[in-house]
Design a protein around this motif. Structure first.
Motif, short mmCIF file in Angstrom:
data_model
loop_
_atom_site.label_atom_id
_atom_site.label_comp_id
_atom_site.label_asym_id
_atom_site.label_seq_id
_atom_site.Cartn_x
_atom_site.Cartn_y
_atom_site.Cartn_z
N GLN A 405 -16.39 -23.06 -13.19
CA GLN A 405 -15.49 -22.04 -13.73
C GLN A 405 -16.17 -21.23 -14.82
O GLN A 405 -16.00 -20.01 -14.92
CB GLN A 405 -14.22 -22.70 -14.28
CG GLN A 405 -13.30 -23.26 -13.20
CD GLN A 405 -12.10 -23.96 -13.81
OE1 GLN A 405 -11.92 -23.96 -15.04
NE2 GLN A 405 -11.28 -24.58 -12.95
N GLU A 406 -16.98 -21.92 -15.63
CA GLU A 406 -17.68 -21.23 -16.70
C GLU A 406 -18.67 -20.21 -16.14
O GLU A 406 -18.74 -19.06 -16.60
CB GLU A 406 -18.39 -22.25 -17.59
CG GLU A 406 -19.07 -21.61 -18.81
CD GLU A 406 -19.69 -22.66 -19.72
OE1 GLU A 406 -20.17 -22.30 -20.80
OE2 GLU A 406 -19.67 -23.85 -19.35
N ARG A 407 -19.42 -20.61 -15.10
CA ARG A 407 -20.37 -19.67 -14.48
C ARG A 407 -19.63 -18.50 -13.81
O ARG A 407 -20.06 -17.34 -13.88
CB ARG A 407 -21.24 -20.40 -13.45
CG ARG A 407 -22.26 -21.35 -14.08
CD ARG A 407 -23.29 -21.80 -13.05
NE ARG A 407 -22.68 -22.54 -11.94
CZ ARG A 407 -22.49 -23.86 -11.94
NH1 ARG A 407 -22.84 -24.59 -12.99
NH2 ARG A 407 -21.93 -24.45 -10.91
N ALA A 408 -18.48 -18.80 -13.13
CA ALA A 408 -17.71 -17.74 -12.48
C ALA A 408 -17.18 -16.74 -13.49
O ALA A 408 -17.21 -15.51 -13.27
CB ALA A 408 -16.56 -18.34 -11.68
N ASP A 409 -16.68 -17.26 -14.63
CA ASP A 409 -16.17 -16.36 -15.67
C ASP A 409 -17.28 -15.51 -16.24
O ASP A 409 -17.08 -14.33 -16.57
CB ASP A 409 -15.48 -17.16 -16.78
CG ASP A 409 -14.13 -17.71 -16.32
OD1 ASP A 409 -13.61 -17.19 -15.30
OD2 ASP A 409 -13.61 -18.64 -16.96
N GLU A 410 -18.48 -16.10 -16.37
CA GLU A 410 -19.61 -15.31 -16.85
C GLU A 410 -19.94 -14.17 -15.87
O GLU A 410 -20.22 -13.04 -16.27
CB GLU A 410 -20.83 -16.21 -17.05
CG GLU A 410 -20.67 -17.17 -18.23
CD GLU A 410 -21.87 -18.12 -18.34
OE1 GLU A 410 -22.74 -18.07 -17.44
OE2 GLU A 410 -21.92 -18.90 -19.31
N GLU A 411 -19.89 -14.48 -14.54
CA GLU A 411 -20.15 -13.43 -13.55
C GLU A 411 -19.06 -12.35 -13.59
O GLU A 411 -19.34 -11.15 -13.46
CB GLU A 411 -20.20 -14.05 -12.15
CG GLU A 411 -21.42 -14.94 -11.94
CD GLU A 411 -21.42 -15.57 -10.56
OE1 GLU A 411 -20.45 -15.31 -9.81
OE2 GLU A 411 -22.36 -16.32 -10.25
N VAL A 412 -17.78 -12.79 -13.77
CA VAL A 412 -16.69 -11.81 -13.85
C VAL A 412 -16.89 -10.89 -15.04
O VAL A 412 -16.73 -9.66 -14.94
CB VAL A 412 -15.34 -12.54 -13.95
CG1 VAL A 412 -14.21 -11.56 -14.30
CG2 VAL A 412 -15.02 -13.22 -12.62
#
Length: 998
Positions: A405-412
C-alpha cells in the motif's frame, strides 16, 4: 425575319464605325446597295451573315477568320465588332459578335490575344428594355438556327440571293445540281437510307451465306457418317436450290444406311446362334473335366490320409491324458494363487520394514503397532503450535500488504503530481479545439443558407435545358400543323374554284321547262350545262372546309402550346440566368464540398467539449487521490508497530514447538510419516504370516488330487494339461481328420464322378478355342451392327439438324430477297427502277420540281409569258435520271435545255429560280417569314424593257410589307430605285451613305 439596324466597326473595308438603318431603307420596299467595284458592297451582306451565324458566306470563310474579317484601315486600339438588330418569329433580338483580336498590351510593349465574344439580347416590349439571353457562341448559334429554321448555307442561298451561283446551276449537269440541292434541303437522311439498305443487304447476304456454309458443313459430316457413298450437290453457299439438294442427298443416305443396318442385324443373329451351340459344347466338356479332376483329387486325398494315420493316433492319446488332468486343474490353480499371494505379502513386508529406523527393523507386528500409537499421540499435541504458525503467516502477509500500500500510494502521488503539472497546457489545447469547432459551426450555418438558392438555380438551369428541347419539339409540331393547315386551305380553295367552275352544271340540274332560269330569267333552256367527270359538289366543298377548319384549330392549339413552353423556358432562363448548367453544377458541388468540410470540422465540437469535461473530472480525481494517499500514509505508522509486537511473541512460541524441524508444519509432517510407516509395516507383517499358512494348506490338497487322477506327481498332471487354445487346436485337427475321411468316401461313392473317370480325358482347349472363335464372330457382327445403327442415328441427327437449318434459313432468304430488292431499287440498280434513279435523287427531283414550279410564276412575268421552267427526269446518256431542268419557249413551242439561254435570259431565269428556291426552302424551314431579301448583281445584262419587267417582279415582293435589296453597280438602277445605300471607298477605308425614300 426583318432586319432593323446593322452596326459595323473595323470590319472588312470599313475602318471606322458604320451604321445601316434597314427600317428607313425598307420603307420604300425596294432599295439599292451600290458602289464602286471593291468598295465593300458584299461586305455589308457578309456582316449580316457573320452576325447571325458567326461566319461569312462561301469562299470568304477560312480558318483565320478573325484576322480576315478585321479591317486593315482600323486603328490598333479599335476592336472589330458587328451588331445586328432584327425581328424573327415575333421576337426582337440584338446580336453582337466580336472575332478574336490581337491588340496592343495595356502596359509594356507587344500584343496579346483577346478571345472571340458574342452577346444575344431580347427587347422586352412591356418595359422597353433589353434583357441579356446568352454570351455563349454555341447557344446563340443554336438559338438563331432554330428561330430561322435554316442553316448558314440555306440562308446564303435564300436571303442573300447570289445570281452567279444560279446561272451556273442552270448550266450545270445533274451531279452538280444534286450537290447544291442536297446542301440546301439536307437530303443526307435519304442517302443514309440507301447506305443502310445496302448494309442490311450485305448483312442479310452474309447471314444466308453463313447458313448455307453451316448446311454444307452438315452435308460433309453426313457424307463422312455415310462412308463417303453420299454425293454432295455441286453448289456454292448462297446459290438457290442448295437446301433442297442437301435434303435430297440426306434422304438417299439415310435409306442406304437403314438397308445396311438390316443386313448387319441378320448376320448378328446367325453368329449368336453359332455362339450358343459352341457355349453348350464347352459347358459339357468343362463338366466332364471337372468330374474327372474331382475323382483324381479324392484318390490323392485318401492316400495322404493313410500316410498320416500314426500322427492321428498320437493326437488321440494326448487328448485322453488332457481329459484326466482336467480333474487336477482346480487344485493346481488354488496352489498357484496361494503361492502368488505369499510372494506379494513377503515383498510388501520387506518394503515396509526398509522404511523404518534401524532400531525397529526386527520388531514384530505387535511392537510396530505400539510404536505407531506413541507417534500419533505426539502429533495430536502440535495443533496449538499450528494455529500460532498460521497467525504468524497472516501477520507477515498483512505486513507485506502495508508495504505494498505504501508503494502504491507513492506511485499515486507521483502520477498525480506529474499529471497536475501539465494540466494548464492540456486545458488550453482543448479549449482551442472547442473554439475552432464553434467557428466551423458558424461557417456551416452560413453555407447552409447559400445552398438552397444555388440548388434552386441549378434545378432551374436543368429545367431550362429540358424546356429548350421541349420548345424545339413544340416548334416542329407547330410548323407541321401550319403546313398541314396551309395544305388543307389550299385543297379547300382548289375544290371551291373547281365547284365555281362547274357551278353552271349544278344550276342547270335544277332547271325545269317553262320555269325561269335563276341566272338569266329565260324560260327556255336549249343547251343546259352538264356535269363533267370529277365535278365538285357542295358536300365535297364543305368537307374540305371542315378539314381546313380542323387543321386551323390544331395549328392554333400547337402554337398555343409552343407559347406555353416558351413562357416556361423564359421563366426558367430568368431564374437560372445565362450561366451554363455545368458551371452551376460545379458551383453547387464546390458549395456542397465547403459545407461538408465545415460540417466535418464542426462535428468535433461535442467530442471536444466532452473531452474537456472528462479532463476536468480527471483533474478533480487526481487532487482527491493525492489527499487520500497522504491520509493513508499517516494511519499506516501505528498499525505497523502493533504487528511487529505480536510477531515477536508468536516466533518465541514456535521455536519451542518446532524442536529440530524447520517449522511446526515440518515437525507435524515428520510425525505423520512415522505413524503411516509404522502402521503399514505392522499390517504387512500380519499379512505375510497369514499367506504362508495358506500356501502350506494348498500344497497338501494338490498332492492328494494328483494321486487320485492317476498321475505319479503333481508336476506330471500339470504337464498333461492343455490350455484352451491348444485344446481347441487338437480337437480341430481330430475333427478335420474325421471330416476329410468322410468327404473322400462320399466323392469316391458318387456315380457321375466314377462314370466320368472311366471315360476318355476331356479336350478342354479345343472346346474353348471353338467357343472363342464363335464369340469373336459375334463381336464382329455386333460391332458392324452397332456401327450401322450409329450411322443411321448420326444421319438422322444430322438430317434433322439440316432440316432445322433449312427452316431457319427460309425467313433469312426471304428477308435477303426483300432487302436486296429494296436496296437495288433505292440505289437505282434494280431492273424495276426503269430510270435508274437513286432515292436521294428522287427526293431532290421532287424538290427541283417544286422549285421549277415556284420559279415559273415569276419567270412568266419577267419574260412576258414566253418562258416556263420544267423539271425533267429523263436519262442523259448512260447516266441516271432525275435532276434535268428544261425551259419551254412559248414562241416556238419547243422544250430545250437551260444551258441554251442567252446572257440576259440566263439572268432573269436564274433570278426566278433563286426566288422560287427561296420560297421552297422557306416552306421547308417551317414557313418562317422572310421580310428582307438581297439580290446580288446580274442586272447589267438586261435591256430596258426586261429590266422594267424584272423590277416589276421584284416590286411585287413588297407585298405584305416585304423589302428587297438590290446589290448592283448599274447606273440606271440609281434612277429607278430611290432608297439607296451607297458604299464609298477611300484611302482610309470605305464609308456608308444612306438615302431614304424622301
Amino acid at each position: 425575319m426583318r432586319l432593323h439596324r446593322l452596326d459595323i466597326t473595323a470590319f472588312g473595308p470599313f475602318g471606322d464605325s458604320q451604321t445601316v438603318d434597314f427600317d428607313e431603307l425598307s420603307a420604300a420596299g425596294l432599295f439599292l446597295l451600290h458602289g464602286a467595284t471593291g468598295a465593300g458592297k458584299t461586305s455589308v451582306l457578309d456582316a449580316v451573315c457573320y452576325a447571325l451565324y458567326g461566319s461569312v458566306p462561301g469562299a470568304r470563310q477560312n480558318g483565320g477568320q478573325g484576322a480576315t474579317l478585321r479591317s486593315d484601315h482600323a486603328a490598333p486600339g479599335t476592336r472589330t465588332s458587328v451588331t445586328l438588330e432584327l425581328t424573327v418569329a415575333g421576337r426582337r433580338l440584338e446580336i453582337t459578335r466580336q472575332p478574336p483580336w490581337e491588340r496592343p498590351k495595356k502596359r509594356g510593349t507587344g500584343t496579346t490575344l483577346d478571345k472571340a465574344q458574342s452577346w444575344l439580347r431580347e427587347r422586352d416590349a412591356a418595359s422597353g428594355t433589353w434583357k441579356d439571353l446568352s454570351r455563349s457562341h454555341q447557344e446563340i448559334g443554336e438559338e438563331i438556327t432554330q428561330l430561322l429554321g435554316m442553316s448558314r448555307e440555306q440562308f446564303c442561298q435564300v436571303v442573300l440571293l447570289p445570281q452567279g451561283d444560279f446561272a451556273r446551276f442552270l448550266r450545270a449537269d445533274a451531279e452538280a445540281r444534286g450537290k447544291l440541292l442536297g446542301r440546301l434541303f439536307d437530303t443526307r437522311r435519304f442517302a443514309d437510307v440507301e447506305k443502310r439498305l445496302a448494309e442490311r443487304r450485305r448483312a442479310a447476304e452474309a447471314r444466308v451465306r453463313d447458313g448455307d456454309t453451316d448446311l454444307l458443313a452438315d452435308a460433309h459430316r453426313m457424307q463422312q457418317a455415310a462412308g463417303d457413298v453420299m454425293e454432295l450437290p455441286e453448289l456454292a453457299p448462297g446459290e438457290p436450290g442448295l437446301a433442297d439438294a442437301v435434303l435430297s442427298a440426306a434422304a438417299v443416305a439415310r435409306s442406304t444406311a437403314r438397308e445396311q443396318l438390316a443386313v448387319a442385324r441378320c448376320r448378328l443373329a446367325a453368329a449368336e446362334s453359332a455362339q450358343a451351340a459352341a457355349d453348350r459344347a464347352l459347358d459339357d466338356v468343362r463338366e466332364r473335366d471337372r468330374l474327372q479332376r474331382r475323382f483324381a483329387e479324392a484318390r490323392e486325398r485318401a492316400a495322404r490320409l493313410e500316410e498320416r494315420a500314426g500322427d492321428h493316433r498320437e493326437a488321440q492319446a494326448r487328448m485322453e491324458r488332457a481329459r484326466r488332468a482336467e480333474a487336477v486343474a482346480p487344485a493346481l490353480e488354488l496352489r498357484d494363487a496361494a503361492d502368488a499371494e505369499h510372494r506379494r505379502a513377503a515383498g510388501a513386508e520387506a518394503r515396509a520394514r526398509a522404511l523404518l529406523p534401524a532400531s525397529l527393523a526386527g520388531e514384530g507386528a505387535a511392537g510396530l503397532a505400539a510404536a505407531a500409537r506413541r507417534a500419533a499421540e505426539e502429533l495430536g499435541g502440535l495443533e496449538s503450535a499450528r494455529r500460532a504458525e498460521r497467525r504468524l503467516a497472516e501477520l507477515l502477509e498483512e505486513r507485506a500488504g502495508l508495504e505494498r500500500q505504501e508503494r502504491a500510494d507513492e506511485e499515486v502521488l507521483h502520477d498525480a503530481e506529474s499529471w497536475l503539472a501539465h494540466w494548464e497546457g492540456t486545458r488550453a489545447v482543448l479549449q482551442a479545439r472547442i473554439d475552432s469547432a464553434q467557428q466551423a459551426t458558424t461557417r456551416a450555418e452560413q453555407l447552409a443558407v447559400q445552398r438552397d438558392p444555388a440548388r434552386q438555380r441549378l434545378a432551374a438551369a436543368r429545367q431550362r435545358d429540358r424546356l429548350a428541347a421541349d420548345t424545339e419539339d413544340a416548334r416542329r409540331k407547330a410548323l407541321a400543323s401550319a403546313e398541314r393547315a396551309a395544305k388543307a386551305r389550299e385543297h379547300w380553295l382548289d375544290l371551291k374554284e373547281q365547284r365555281l367552275s362547274g357551278i353552271a352544271a349544278e344550276l342547270a340540274a335544277g332547271l325545269t321547262d317553262g320555269a325561269p332560269c335563276a341566272v338569266c330569267g329565260a324560260t327556255e333552256h336549249p343547251a343546259p350545262a352538264r356535269r363533267v367527270d370529277g365535278h365538285v359538289d357542295r358536300e365535297a366543298e364543305e368537307r374540305a372546309l371542315a378539314d381546313h377548319q380542323r387543321a386551323e384549330e390544331q395549328r392554333a392549339e400547337d402554337e398555343r402550346r409552343l407559347g406555353v413552353v416558351r413562357e416556361a423556358l423564359a421563366a426558367a432562363g430568368a431564374e437560372a440566368g445565362d450561366t451554363p448548367t455545368g458551371r452551376l453544377a460545379d458551383e453547387v458541388e464546390e458549395l456542397e464540398a465547403r459545407y461538408a468540410e465545415a460540417r466535418a470540422a464542426a462535428s468535433v465540437l461535442h467530442a471536444a467539449q466532452e473531452e474537456l469535461r472528462r479532463a476536468e473530472h480527471e483533474h478533480g480525481l487526481r487532487v482527491a487521490a493525492q489527499r487520500e494517499a497522504a491520509v493513508r500514509a499517516a494511519a499506516r505508522v501505528g498499525h505497523r508497530d502493533r504487528l511487529d509486537r505480536e510477531r515477536a511473541a508468536l516466533e518465541e512460541e514456535l521455536d519451542r514447538a518446532r524442536g529440530t524441524a524447520t517449522s511446526v508444519t515440518a515437525r507435524a509432517e515428520q510425525l505423520e510419516r512415522s505413524v503411516t510407516r509404522l502402521t503399514d509395516a505392522a499390517d504387512a507383517a500380519r499379512a505375510a504370516e497369514d499367506a504362508a499358512q495358506r500356501l502350506k494348506d494348498a500344497d497338501a490338497r494338490l498332492a492328494d488330487a494328483a494321486f487320485r487322477a492317476g498321475f505319479d506327481t503333481p508336476q506330471a498332471a500339470a504337464d498333461a494339461l492343455l490350455d484352451d487354445t491348444a485344446h481347441r487346436e487338437l480337437q480341430r485337427r481330430l475333427d478335420a481328420r474325421q471330416q476329410e475321411e468322410a468327404a473322400v468316401r462320399a466323392v469316391l461313392a458318387e456315380p457321375e464322378t466314377a462314370a466320368a473317370a472311366r471315360q476318355a480325358p476331356a479336350d478342354l482347349a479345343s472346346a474353348r478355342r471353338a467357343a472363342e472363335e464363335a464369340a469373336r464372330r459375334v463381336r464382329e457382327a455386333a460391332s458392324a451392327c452397332d456401327a450401322a445403327d450409329r450411322r443411321c442415328a448420326e444421319l438422322d441427327r444430322l438430317s434433322a439438324r439440316a432440316a432445322a437449318s433449312v427452316r431457319r434459313l427460309g425467313p433469312l432468304r426471304e428477308e435477303y430477297d426483300r432487302v436486296a430488292r429494296m436496296a437495288g431499287l433505292t440505289a437505282g440498280t434494280s431492273a424495276d427502277n426503269e430510270r435508274r434513279m437513286r432515292l436521294e435523287s428522287y427526293v431532290l427531283a421532287a424538290r427541283l420540281e417544286q422549285v421549277a414550279a415556284a420559279a415559273t410564276v415569276r419567270l412568266h412575268r419577267m419574260s412576258s409569258g414566253r418562258y416556263t421552267l420544267v423539271h425533267s427526269d429523263d436519262r442523259t446518256g448512260r447516266g441516271r435520271s432525275g435532276l434535268g431542268l428544261h425551259v419551254v419557249d412559248a414562241w416556238t413551242g419547243r422544250e430545250r435545255d437551260t444551258a441554251t439561254l442567252s446572257g440576259g435570259e440566263t439572268f432573269f431565269a436564274s433570278l426566278a429560280l433563286a426566288l422560287g428556291l427561296a420560297d421552297v426552302v422557306t416552306d421547308e424551314a417551317g414557313g418562317v417569314r422572310l421580310d428582307t431579301l438581297f439580290i446580288d448583281e446580274g442586272f447589267g445584262s438586261l435591256d430596258d424593257q426586261t429590266l422594267d419587267e424584272v423590277l416589276d417582279v421584284l416590286d411585287s415582293l413588297r407585298e405584305r410589307d416585304r423589302s428587297v435589296g438590290i446589290v448592283s453597280h448599274v447606273a440606271d438602277l440609281r434612277r429607278r430605285v430611290h432608297a439607296q445605300l451607297e458604299v464609298v471607298k477611300g484611302r482610309s477605308g470605305s464609308v456608308l451613305r444612306q438615302r431614304g425614300i424622301g
